[in-house]
Design a protein around this motif. Structure first.
Motif, PDB file in Angstrom:
ATOM      1  N   SER A 232      61.251 109.100  75.889  1.00 48.39           N
ATOM      2  CA  SER A 232      61.131 108.975  74.433  1.00 48.39           C
ATOM      3  C   SER A 232      62.465 108.935  73.707  1.00 48.39           C
ATOM      4  CB  SER A 232      60.291 110.130  73.874  1.00 48.39           C
ATOM      5  OG  SER A 232      60.925 111.373  74.121  1.00 48.39           O
ATOM      6  N   ALA A 233      63.524 109.422  74.336  1.00 44.71           N
ATOM      7  CA  ALA A 233      64.829 109.445  73.667  1.00 44.71           C
ATOM      8  C   ALA A 233      65.634 108.222  74.094  1.00 44.71           C
ATOM      9  CB  ALA A 233      65.583 110.733  74.020  1.00 44.71           C
ATOM     10  N   PRO A 234      65.864 107.258  73.205  1.00 42.70           N
ATOM     11  CA  PRO A 234      66.528 106.003  73.602  1.00 42.70           C
ATOM     12  C   PRO A 234      67.903 106.207  74.232  1.00 42.70           C
ATOM     13  CG  PRO A 234      65.540 105.782  71.427  1.00 42.70           C
ATOM     14  CD  PRO A 234      65.434 107.226  71.798  1.00 42.70           C
ATOM     15  N   LYS A 235      68.692 107.128  73.685  1.00 36.78           N
ATOM     16  CA  LYS A 235      70.037 107.329  74.227  1.00 36.78           C
ATOM     17  C   LYS A 235      69.970 107.882  75.653  1.00 36.78           C
ATOM     18  CE  LYS A 235      71.937 108.375  69.646  1.00 36.78           C
ATOM     19  NZ  LYS A 235      70.629 108.391  68.946  1.00 36.78           N
ATOM     20  N   THR A 236      69.135 108.891  75.849  1.00 37.36           N
ATOM     21  CA  THR A 236      68.988 109.464  77.190  1.00 37.36           C
ATOM     22  C   THR A 236      68.435 108.428  78.153  1.00 37.36           C
ATOM     23  OG1 THR A 236      68.578 111.637  76.206  1.00 37.36           O
ATOM     24  CG2 THR A 236      67.936 111.336  78.509  1.00 37.36           C
ATOM     25  N   ARG A 237      67.444 107.678  77.703  1.00 35.46           N
ATOM     26  CA  ARG A 237      66.836 106.654  78.562  1.00 35.46           C
ATOM     27  C   ARG A 237      67.870 105.618  79.006  1.00 35.46           C
ATOM     28  NH1 ARG A 237      62.956 105.333  75.355  1.00 35.46           N
ATOM     29  NH2 ARG A 237      63.877 103.453  74.456  1.00 35.46           N
ATOM     30  N   LEU A 238      68.723 105.188  78.079  1.00 36.02           N
ATOM     31  CA  LEU A 238      69.749 104.202  78.423  1.00 36.02           C
ATOM     32  C   LEU A 238      70.721 104.755  79.461  1.00 36.02           C
ATOM     33  CD1 LEU A 238      71.220 101.520  77.960  1.00 36.02           C
ATOM     34  CD2 LEU A 238      72.467 102.621  76.074  1.00 36.02           C
ATOM     35  N   VAL A 405      74.014  95.837  76.990  1.00 33.08           N
ATOM     36  CA  VAL A 405      73.763  97.080  76.252  1.00 33.08           C
ATOM     37  C   VAL A 405      75.011  97.595  75.536  1.00 33.08           C
ATOM     38  CG1 VAL A 405      71.941  97.699  77.886  1.00 33.08           C
ATOM     39  CG2 VAL A 405      74.260  98.575  78.249  1.00 33.08           C
ATOM     40  N   GLN A 408      74.669  99.224  72.162  1.00 33.35           N
ATOM     41  CA  GLN A 408      73.984 100.523  72.215  1.00 33.35           C
ATOM     42  C   GLN A 408      74.948 101.626  72.636  1.00 33.35           C
ATOM     43  OE1 GLN A 408      69.963 100.401  74.103  1.00 33.35           O
ATOM     44  NE2 GLN A 408      70.361  98.201  74.316  1.00 33.35           N
ATOM     45  N   ARG A 411      76.985 102.482  69.688  1.00 32.88           N
ATOM     46  CA  ARG A 411      76.179 103.262  68.753  1.00 32.88           C
ATOM     47  C   ARG A 411      76.075 104.724  69.201  1.00 32.88           C
ATOM     48  NH1 ARG A 411      71.489 100.712  69.179  1.00 32.88           N
ATOM     49  NH2 ARG A 411      72.336  98.980  67.956  1.00 32.88           N
TER      50      ARG A 411
END
Length: 548
Positions: A232-238, A405, A408, A411
């Motif tokens: 659910s957390a985009p930063k962690t997922r990336l 990416v 991202q 960011r």
């Protein structure tokens, strides 16, 4: 070095290493990590020798699969224990379990030569080795006291891993030559006993973000929480996706090194060892440089390091000579160390402490699985496109992924900066100096900015104490029988909170000022949860109460 971003001069790395050595808990944890890595690599060599003597190359493959597969499957689930119990105690238990498995391997070697027992215990060793990593990395933020110290700790972890990659197999090779695999199993078992002994003396204090009591959540709910954070957390997922991709390339490279030596470089079997060692030597250089990474922005250096993971692999195909390959793979090793320090510091910064061990367990479980898949995939790529083209295909994956990416990553660096001003204010309070960087950053995130105008009363004698104040800008007049001034870096309000008494002073802003306030419960949690901070607070109270 400059291409990896944010590097400083070498003397700065020496300085942060010195600070790391002065932190007793970090020193013990890092030495224990070194012993664990040594045990892991000596076991790796001894297991390979034992397997080959028992059943040839196919047995070596089976041993490798048995060693890695359970770790990949179990690490995300077993790592929940690191969030349910004290992490330093969990590390001790893991070290003891690994030592027992290695001791059992030695006993099986000497008394039965049973491949079944040795292989089964290799699976246990693989699981304990994989669990040790996330638990250790989750513990470091609770032991480091500054952002620089945390980066130094992660850099030392990477340095010791590179040293283990070099010295562990070397020591195991010598012992296997003069003795046998059983002796190596015993030595590895002893190394983990040393690690457990070092960890017995480690104590984590002042962990503000504590998890719920162990009995309040079922194990599957704890595991699910870790997976939810990743999903659910985009930063962690990336970060997880990129780390898994890098592990896949590592698995491919393990195969390409062997294929390249015989088919591309035209060298003998000894060159496999030279190229593998080159990765380790580069890792040492990269780890030393990574100690000087700037602590605020790490996502971009992480992305750049992934690019330098792939480009040298492509250049091996363009320049197929042994000497060139050694240099190029050393660059890969250096990039790997920078990547490790950057990404795990980011994980420690982004992921809530309450689920950090679980998330890192997922990361390492995926990494183990990706390495295994990469090893299999590389053989298919070689068969499909040929040896030289395989280096180009594999080497291009990470640079192209980073290109996709890149925005991202930029960011993340823009959005995940720790609260710099607030953290500086917290670090300026001598009473809080013993707190870990994790606790300080948590406290900084809880600060409330309080602007006051000239003549405004901040606290008044006799009032109930509800906040602790730190001065960011301006001048205030403190009246407590005598008059004094409070400026940037000063603080007040702790006496009423620590002694649970009414305010003993009146503080009025002399000029337009800016304060940061910490609510009563947050302040008391920080001070009373750490023995050194509690002692400093009591000493400060006694000093304040002394007659002027």
């Amino acid at each position: 070095m400059s291409a990896i971003g944010g590097m400083a001069r070498p003397w700065q790395a020496v300085s942060v290493l010195g600070a790391l050595a002065r932190n007793r808990n970090l020193r013990r944890v890092e030495l224990a990590w070194g012993a664990s890595i040594a045990a892991e690599w000596t076991h790796f060599v001894a297991l390979g020798v034992f397997a080959y003597s028992a059943g040839g190359a196919s047995a070596v493959g089976i041993a490798g699969l048995v060693r890695m597969l359970p770790a990949a499957l179990l690490a995300p689930f077993a790592s929940t224990l690191g969030d349910r119990f004290r992490r330093e105690r969990f590390l001790v238990a893991v070290a003891f379990a690994g030592s027992a498995a290695l001791g059992g391997s030695a006993a099986a070697f000497f008394f039965s030569r049973s491949e079944l027992i040795v292989f089964a215990l290799a699976g246990v060793v693989g699981v304990t080795s994989t669990l040790f990593r996330p638990a250790l990395q989750a513990t470091l933020p609770s032991l480091a006291r500054t952002p620089e110290e945390l980066i130094a700790a992660n850099g030392a972890t990477s340095t010791l891993e590179s040293l283990g990659t070099l010295l562990g197999p070397l020591a195991a090779g010598v012992l296997v030559s003069v003795a046998n695999a059983g002796v190596v199993f015993l030595v590895a078992s002893g190394a983990l006993l040393v690690a457990a002994g070092l960890l017995q003396g480690v104590l984590v204090e002042g962990r503000i973000q504590v998890s719920a009591p162990a009995g309040t959540h079922r194990p599957l709910e704890l595991v699910a929480a870790g997976f939810r954070i990743v999903a659910s957390a985009p930063k962690t997922r990336l970060l997880v996706v990129l780390t898994t991709a890098q592990s896949f390339i590592r698995g491919c490279l393990n195969v390409l090194i062997v294929v390249g030596v015989f088919r591309l470089l035209g060298s003998g079997a000894g060159a496999v060892g030279y190229l593998t060692a080159a990765v380790g030597v580069g890792g040492l250089v990269g780890a030393f440089g990574a100690l000087s990474l700037k602590g605020r922005r790490l996502a971009v250096p992480f992305g750049v390091s992934l690019v330098f993971w792939g480009l040298p692999i492509i250049l091996v195909a363009a320049w197929p000579h042994l000497a060139a390959a050694v240099v190029l793979l050393a660059v890969v090793g250096a990039a790997n160390s920078v990547e490790d320090v950057a990404v795990f510091t980011l994980f420690q910064r982004i992921v809530p402490d309450v689920v950090l061990t679980r998330v890192l367990g997922i990361v390492w479980g995926l990494a183990m699985g990706a390495i295994a898949i990469g090893s299999v995939a590389a053989t298919g790529i070689v068969a499909l496109v040929g040896s030289r083209a395989a280096f180009v295909v594999v080497g291009a994956i990470l640079p192209l992924t980073v290109l996709i990416v890149w925005r991202q990553l930029v960011r993340i660096d823009r959005e995940v900066l720790p609260p710099v001003d607030e953290l500086a204010i917290v670090e300026g309070v001598p009473m809080f100096a013993p707190l870990s960087i994790a606790a300080k950053e948590h406290m900084a995130s809880r600060l409330v900015e309080v602007p006051v105008t000239a003549g405004e009363v901040v606290i008044r004698t006799g009032e109930t104490g509800d906040r602790f104040y730190m001065v960011a800008d301006g001048t205030l007049e403190v009246t407590n029988g005598v008059r004094a001034e409070a400026r940037r870096g000063d603080f007040f309000g702790e006496l009423a909170l620590l002694r649970d008494i009414p305010r003993t002073a009146t503080v009025i802003a002399s000029t337009r000022s800016r304060l940061y306030a910490l609510e009563r419960d947050d302040f008391l949690a920080a001070v009373t949860g750490h023995s050194a901070v509690r002692a400093a607070g009591e000493a400060l109270v006694e000093e304040r109460l002394q007659p002027s």
